[in-house]
Design a protein around this motif. Structure first.
Motif, mmCIF file in Angstrom:
data_model
loop_
_atom_site.group_PDB
_atom_site.id
_atom_site.type_symbol
_atom_site.label_atom_id
_atom_site.label_comp_id
_atom_site.label_asym_id
_atom_site.label_seq_id
_atom_site.Cartn_x
_atom_site.Cartn_y
_atom_site.Cartn_z
ATOM 1 N N ALA A 20 33.892 40.786 42.781
ATOM 2 C CA ALA A 20 33.826 39.427 42.233
ATOM 3 C C ALA A 20 34.071 38.406 43.348
ATOM 4 C CB ALA A 20 34.880 39.267 41.141
ATOM 5 N N PRO A 21 33.524 37.198 43.190
ATOM 6 C CA PRO A 21 33.777 36.171 44.209
ATOM 7 C C PRO A 21 35.268 35.815 44.242
ATOM 8 C CG PRO A 21 32.697 35.225 42.272
ATOM 9 C CD PRO A 21 32.707 36.712 42.086
ATOM 10 N N MET A 22 35.788 35.692 45.467
ATOM 11 C CA MET A 22 37.217 35.375 45.603
ATOM 12 C C MET A 22 37.458 34.377 46.722
ATOM 13 S SD MET A 22 39.197 38.976 45.142
ATOM 14 C CE MET A 22 37.910 40.116 45.625
ATOM 15 N N CYS A 23 37.781 33.155 46.341
ATOM 16 C CA CYS A 23 38.149 32.122 47.319
ATOM 17 C C CYS A 23 39.315 32.617 48.145
ATOM 18 C CB CYS A 23 38.660 30.873 46.599
ATOM 19 S SG CYS A 23 37.383 29.826 45.989
ATOM 20 N N ALA A 55 33.338 31.272 46.130
ATOM 21 C CA ALA A 55 32.815 29.957 45.744
ATOM 22 C C ALA A 55 32.662 29.116 47.009
ATOM 23 C CB ALA A 55 33.777 29.287 44.777
ATOM 24 N N GLN A 100 28.260 32.687 46.012
ATOM 25 C CA GLN A 100 28.463 31.846 44.824
ATOM 26 C C GLN A 100 28.489 30.388 45.275
ATOM 27 O OE1 GLN A 100 32.340 31.597 42.838
ATOM 28 N NE2 GLN A 100 31.331 32.141 40.921
ATOM 29 N N HIS A 177 27.969 28.742 40.269
ATOM 30 C CA HIS A 177 29.276 28.779 39.598
ATOM 31 C C HIS A 177 29.253 27.803 38.419
ATOM 32 C CE1 HIS A 177 33.352 29.585 38.907
ATOM 33 N NE2 HIS A 177 33.873 29.390 40.105
ATOM 34 N N HIS A 180 35.053 28.304 34.979
ATOM 35 C CA HIS A 180 36.404 28.077 35.512
ATOM 36 C C HIS A 180 36.754 26.595 35.633
ATOM 37 C CE1 HIS A 180 36.277 32.409 37.335
ATOM 38 N NE2 HIS A 180 36.265 32.388 36.009
ATOM 39 N N ARG A 230 27.486 32.254 36.825
ATOM 40 C CA ARG A 230 28.753 32.655 36.202
ATOM 41 C C ARG A 230 29.041 31.630 35.118
ATOM 42 N NH1 ARG A 230 34.356 34.905 38.856
ATOM 43 N NH2 ARG A 230 34.045 36.893 37.824
ATOM 44 N N VAL A 299 33.856 40.860 33.565
ATOM 45 C CA VAL A 299 34.924 40.776 34.571
ATOM 46 C C VAL A 299 36.241 40.521 33.845
ATOM 47 C CG1 VAL A 299 34.690 38.251 34.919
ATOM 48 C CG2 VAL A 299 35.537 39.659 36.793
ATOM 49 N N MET A 301 40.434 41.970 34.536
ATOM 50 C CA MET A 301 41.408 43.044 34.387
ATOM 51 C C MET A 301 40.781 44.403 34.100
ATOM 52 S SD MET A 301 44.655 41.056 32.797
ATOM 53 C CE MET A 301 45.809 42.298 33.318
ATOM 54 N N MET A 322 34.981 43.205 39.645
ATOM 55 C CA MET A 322 36.429 43.273 39.790
ATOM 56 C C MET A 322 36.850 42.435 40.985
ATOM 57 S SD MET A 322 36.890 47.292 39.143
ATOM 58 C CE MET A 322 35.220 47.544 39.597
ATOM 59 N N ALA A 323 37.969 41.758 40.835
ATOM 60 C CA ALA A 323 38.492 40.969 41.951
ATOM 61 C C ALA A 323 39.766 41.624 42.466
ATOM 62 C CB ALA A 323 38.742 39.526 41.502
ATOM 63 N N ARG A 324 40.854 41.516 41.704
ATOM 64 C CA ARG A 324 42.150 41.977 42.204
ATOM 65 C C ARG A 324 42.178 43.473 42.481
ATOM 66 N NH1 ARG A 324 45.230 38.672 37.673
ATOM 67 N NH2 ARG A 324 43.257 39.202 36.656
HETATM 68 C C1 LIG Z 1 42.096 35.505 45.095
HETATM 69 C C2 LIG Z 1 41.123 35.151 44.001
HETATM 70 C C3 LIG Z 1 40.144 34.201 44.252
HETATM 71 C C4 LIG Z 1 39.175 33.899 43.284
HETATM 72 N N1 LIG Z 1 38.149 33.059 43.591
HETATM 73 C C5 LIG Z 1 37.104 32.941 42.735
HETATM 74 C C6 LIG Z 1 35.907 32.313 43.139
HETATM 75 O O1 LIG Z 1 35.723 31.916 44.290
HETATM 76 N N2 LIG Z 1 34.932 32.175 42.202
HETATM 77 C C7 LIG Z 1 35.058 32.670 40.931
HETATM 78 O O2 LIG Z 1 34.143 32.523 40.120
HETATM 79 N N3 LIG Z 1 36.178 33.308 40.555
HETATM 80 C C8 LIG Z 1 37.174 33.489 41.423
HETATM 81 N N4 LIG Z 1 38.259 34.228 41.071
HETATM 82 C C9 LIG Z 1 38.265 34.912 39.774
HETATM 83 C C10 LIG Z 1 37.759 36.341 39.939
HETATM 84 O O3 LIG Z 1 36.424 36.358 40.420
HETATM 85 C C11 LIG Z 1 37.850 37.120 38.613
HETATM 86 O O4 LIG Z 1 36.993 36.530 37.671
HETATM 87 C C12 LIG Z 1 39.263 37.138 38.066
HETATM 88 O O5 LIG Z 1 40.215 37.387 39.083
HETATM 89 C C13 LIG Z 1 39.407 38.214 36.994
HETATM 90 O O6 LIG Z 1 39.071 39.470 37.520
HETATM 91 P P1 LIG Z 1 40.175 40.553 37.981
HETATM 92 O O7 LIG Z 1 41.075 40.798 36.787
HETATM 93 O O8 LIG Z 1 39.362 41.771 38.335
HETATM 94 O O9 LIG Z 1 40.932 40.011 39.132
HETATM 95 C C14 LIG Z 1 39.241 34.520 42.010
HETATM 96 C C15 LIG Z 1 40.265 35.437 41.756
HETATM 97 C C16 LIG Z 1 41.174 35.772 42.737
HETATM 98 C C17 LIG Z 1 42.215 36.829 42.438
#
Ligand SMILES: Cc1cc2nc3c(=O)[nH]c(=O)nc-3n(C[C@H](O)[C@H](O)[C@H](O)COP(=O)(O)O)c2cc1C
Length: 354
Positions: A20-23, A55, A100, A177, A180, A230, A299, A301, A322-324
């Motif tokens: 998943a995208p993660m800033c 993002a 993204q 995007h 959120h 998204r 997406v 958890m 998945m992100a985390r």
């Molecule tokens: C460190 C971090 C940065 C994130 N940045 C973005 C982002 O840039 N764009 C986005 O759409 N969601 C972002 N998210 C949300 C994740 O993409 C994801 O939707 C959310 O964490 C739930 O998934 P997870 O339970 O697998 O972590 C971010 C989440 C984390 C943990």
């Protein structure tokens, strides 16, 4: 199963697992730093079918924080290109990279999560934020400037030029995007959009801006270049976007050639009551998948390989992001392959691990 291939536009993606995208909130003046290099390189050889880059702001005022990545000038473009090339250099040719593209709207000009996540103070060099209506995200946040029609056109152009650059740089896929609580979501939501013109009011009008952004981008991309969005499955508020409105929105995206949606939720109000727990957004993806023909990514958890696999087997969604889970274990895919008895390609340098 999660290891079966899937077609997204012109791409045949080797499996249905998505980073998943993660800033990272670690850029300087929109430019990626060494932190991004290591982050993207270690995810590069994760063996996920699709790796989403965070993002990325299409204009400077669209960044969430001073430290967000941008795609609005040559220096940003060069740094993204360099980092993408490095990540691709260690990735299997079966992994694709998406970007993204984003605009934070009224949620821009804030502190990084670890600095408080509040609106920037006067000393922290805040900037003027924009929104469909002059309603702050919460009382203590900046009151955004209500976008005029020329602002709407400017933002559209910024999405277009960022998309063209993303293709030139070498990205395989673009995701807009739309959730959120960021700008496109702000237009779609009756909570943040109180406009009286053709961009506000009934759903048809609130959808107009995100759909126009999508179409404008689609119009400049090569044929069948993978393009998705998204979206918000629900705002978890009585007066907000719900699953039915989300489904109608996806049907409109379907008509204009959207290749997939990733269904997330919330983010446009400070304290929604979200029943957070494992797979808490899967039912939202399921609702959209059942009522549209769209390719749907879920997406939220998702951590367990067997349960992730069941999401696909039960046809709740077509892909899992998945992100985390990837932050704590960038080798999640390798471990999942073991659990599910599936052969995957890993870098030969590390192959003896298995
Ligand atoms: C460190 C971090 C940065 C994130 N940045 C973005 C982002 O840039 N764009 C986005 O759409 N969601 C972002 N998210 C949300 C994740 O993409 C994801 O939707 C959310 O964490 C739930 O998934 P997870 O339970 O697998 O972590 C971010 C989440 C984390 C943990």
């Amino acid at each position: 199963m999660i290891f079966s291939p899937i077609k997204i536009g012109r791409l045949e993606v080797s499996n249905r697992i998505v980073v998943a995208p993660m800033c990272q909130y670690s850029a300087i003046n929109g430019i990626m730093t060494d932190w991004h290099t290591q982050h993207l390189m270690q995810l590069g050889y994760s063996s996920a079918g699709l790796i989403m880059v965070e993002a990325t702001a299409v204009e400077k005022i669209g960044r969430i924080t001073h430290n967000c990545v941008g795609l609005y000038n040559n220096k940003c473009i060069f740094s993204l290109k360099k980092n993408l090339q490095l990540a691709k250099s260690v990735a299997s040719n079966k992994s694709y990279f998406g970007i993204q593209l984003a605009h934070a709207g009224r949620k821009a000009s804030t502190q990084r999560p670890w600095e408080g996540r509040s609106a920037l103070t006067k000393e922290e060099k805040p900037w003027k934020t924009i929104c469909p209506s002059p309603i702050p995200f919460q009382e203590t946040w900046h009151v955004p400037y209500e976008m005029k029609l020329f602002d709407i056109e400017r933002v559209k152009k910024q999405f277009i030029s960022a998309s063209i650059k993303a293709v030139e740089i070498g990205f395989d896929l673009i995701e807009i995007h739309g959730t959120h609580g960021y700008l496109l979501h702000q237009f779609l939501s009756p909570i943040s959009n109180k406009r009286k013109d053709k961009y506000g009011g009934k759903l048809e009008n609130r959808m107009r801006f995100p759909l126009e952004i999508f179409s404008s981008v689609k119009g400049v991309l090569p044929k069948d270049f993978p393009l998705g969005m998204r979206i918000t499955g629900t705002e978890w508020e009585n007066n907000g976007i719900d699953e039915n409105e989300a489904t109608i929105f996806v049907k409109e995206l379907e008509k204009i050639g959207c290749h997939y949606v990733c269904v997330s939720s919330g983010g446009n109000t400070p304290n929604p009551k979200i029943p957070v727990g494992p797979h808490y957004q899967v039912h939202l993806a399921n609702k959209i998948k059942k009522n549209t023909k769209m390719v749907v990514r879920t997406v939220g958890m998702i951590t367990d390989p067997l349960k992730a696999n069941n999401i696909i087997i039960n046809q709740d969604a077509d892909m899992v992001a998945m992100a985390r889970a990837f932050l704590s274990n960038p080798r999640w895919v390798w471990d999942a392959a073991k659990v599910l008895n599936h052969d995957i390609e890993v870098p030969p340098q590390y192959a003896r691990r298995i």
